[in-house]
Motif scaffolding. Structure first.
Motif, PDB file in Angstrom:
ATOM      1  N   GLU A 176      -4.143   2.809   4.055  1.00 17.34           N
ATOM      2  CA  GLU A 176      -2.778   3.209   3.500  1.00 17.34           C
ATOM      3  C   GLU A 176      -2.756   1.438   3.349  1.00 17.34           C
ATOM      4  O   GLU A 176      -1.975   1.470   1.575  1.00 17.34           O
ATOM      5  CB  GLU A 176      -2.105   3.505   4.379  1.00 17.34           C
ATOM      6  CG  GLU A 176      -0.775   3.622   3.424  1.00 17.34           C
ATOM      7  CD  GLU A 176      -1.183   4.305   2.931  1.00 17.34           C
ATOM      8  OE1 GLU A 176      -0.231   4.200   1.562  1.00 17.34           O
ATOM      9  OE2 GLU A 176      -1.905   5.687   2.962  1.00 17.34           O
ATOM     10  N   GLU A 180      -1.514   0.198  -0.718  1.00 19.87           N
ATOM     11  CA  GLU A 180      -0.205   0.607  -0.921  1.00 19.87           C
ATOM     12  C   GLU A 180       0.077  -1.460  -1.261  1.00 19.87           C
ATOM     13  O   GLU A 180       0.505  -1.592  -2.417  1.00 19.87           O
ATOM     14  CB  GLU A 180       0.983  -0.060   0.439  1.00 19.87           C
ATOM     15  CG  GLU A 180       1.990  -0.582  -0.288  1.00 19.87           C
ATOM     16  CD  GLU A 180       3.373  -0.116   0.685  1.00 19.87           C
ATOM     17  OE1 GLU A 180       3.727  -0.607   1.658  1.00 19.87           O
ATOM     18  OE2 GLU A 180       2.290   0.375   2.229  1.00 19.87           O
ATOM     19  N   HIS A 181      -1.354  -1.955  -1.054  1.00 21.19           N
ATOM     20  CA  HIS A 181      -1.214  -3.760  -1.422  1.00 21.19           C
ATOM     21  C   HIS A 181      -2.110  -4.464  -2.564  1.00 21.19           C
ATOM     22  O   HIS A 181      -2.598  -4.714  -2.951  1.00 21.19           O
ATOM     23  CB  HIS A 181      -1.069  -4.718   0.260  1.00 21.19           C
ATOM     24  CG  HIS A 181       0.419  -4.375   0.885  1.00 21.19           C
ATOM     25  ND1 HIS A 181       1.458  -4.678   0.731  1.00 21.19           N
ATOM     26  CD2 HIS A 181       0.554  -3.338   1.568  1.00 21.19           C
ATOM     27  CE1 HIS A 181       2.088  -4.570   0.801  1.00 21.19           C
ATOM     28  NE2 HIS A 181       1.516  -3.671   2.280  1.00 21.19           N
TER      29      HIS A 181
END
Length: 248
Positions: A176, A180-181
């Motif tokens: 995750e 996200e990054h």
């Protein structure tokens, strides 16, 4: 096990693959033993490969080895699909800008495995040399996790299902974070004493074709450097993804 397959073509391919990876010649019985095949099945596969010209038998020793035709075939396949050659200049720019080594991995989603295929070394007295052309798991190390975050759903689920419950939760959190990054950072998971910072190289279908990883010895790593390293990495994986056909 090769013996579990009933497809003759699969057995022929398994024999060819094993011989290509073993870097030696083979007798029928010892090759059959290694692949858990009957000697007669192994001989039929070798005969088919000899008839195709990809394998040849030494008349004196009666042992089998890859032929010159198989080497030419490997060369043509590599030339057409060698993402390493395309991305090598990207790795060089990453190393120049970061002062650290950078490595490219590719992914085989059929087996859910990854392999390093190219790298650039930093100009430091102590650095880690990542072994190339060795398949490894995707559930450990920044390089594997960065690719796993953008894998086909079925293959990702299979990898996660094989983990213990605590490790699965940890990996899911890391996946995750990648989504996200755009990167993941791990310490000593694949190489003891090394920090890996990796991002996915995407293909036209949006799935990872591989990853680029910046590797830093732990004694030289400082959390304050992470934002700058991530920026360099992000620029590199975007460029590599464009070269791999992704719309970035």
């Amino acid at each position: 096990m090769v013996a579990e397959s009933r497809d003759p073509a699969a057995k022929v391919l398994a024999v060819l693959t094993f011989m290509a990876e073993s870097d030696r010649d083979w007798g029928v019985r010892e090759l059959a033993r290694e692949l858990a095949l009957s000697p007669s099945t192994c001989l039929r596969a070798l005969t088919a490969l000899c008839e195709s010209g990809l394998v040849e038998q030494d008349e004196a020793t009666k042992r089998f080895d890859l032929s010159g035709a198989s080497l030419r075939l490997a060369h043509h396949i590599t030339r057409r699909h060698n993402i390493a050659d395309l991305v090598r200049p990207v790795l060089e720019r990453i190393t120049e800008r970061s002062g650290e080594a950078a490595v490219l991995s590719i992914v085989d989603w059929r087996t859910s495995a990854m392999m390093f295929v190219a790298g650039t070394e930093a100009d430091h007295p102590l650095r880690y040399v990542v072994p190339l052309y060795e398949w490894g798991p995707m559930s450990t190390g920044a390089s594997g996790l960065a690719a796993l975050a953008y894998g086909p759903t079925e293959q990702v689920d299979d990898v996660l299902a094989a983990l213990t419950r605590p490790r699965r939760r940890e990996v899911e959190e890391q996946l995750e974070h990648v989504r996200e990054h755009g990167y993941v950072c791990t310490h000593g998971q694949r190489i003891a004493g090394a920090v890996g910072i990796a991002g996915p190289v995407l293909g036209p279908d949006g799935h990872a074709r591989g990853t680029i990883t910046i590797t830093v010895p732990e004694f030289r790593y400082d959390e304050d450097r992470l934002p700058a390293l991530v920026r360099v990495l992000g620029s590199g994986v975007d460029e590599a993804s464009r070269l791999a056909g992704a719309r970035v």
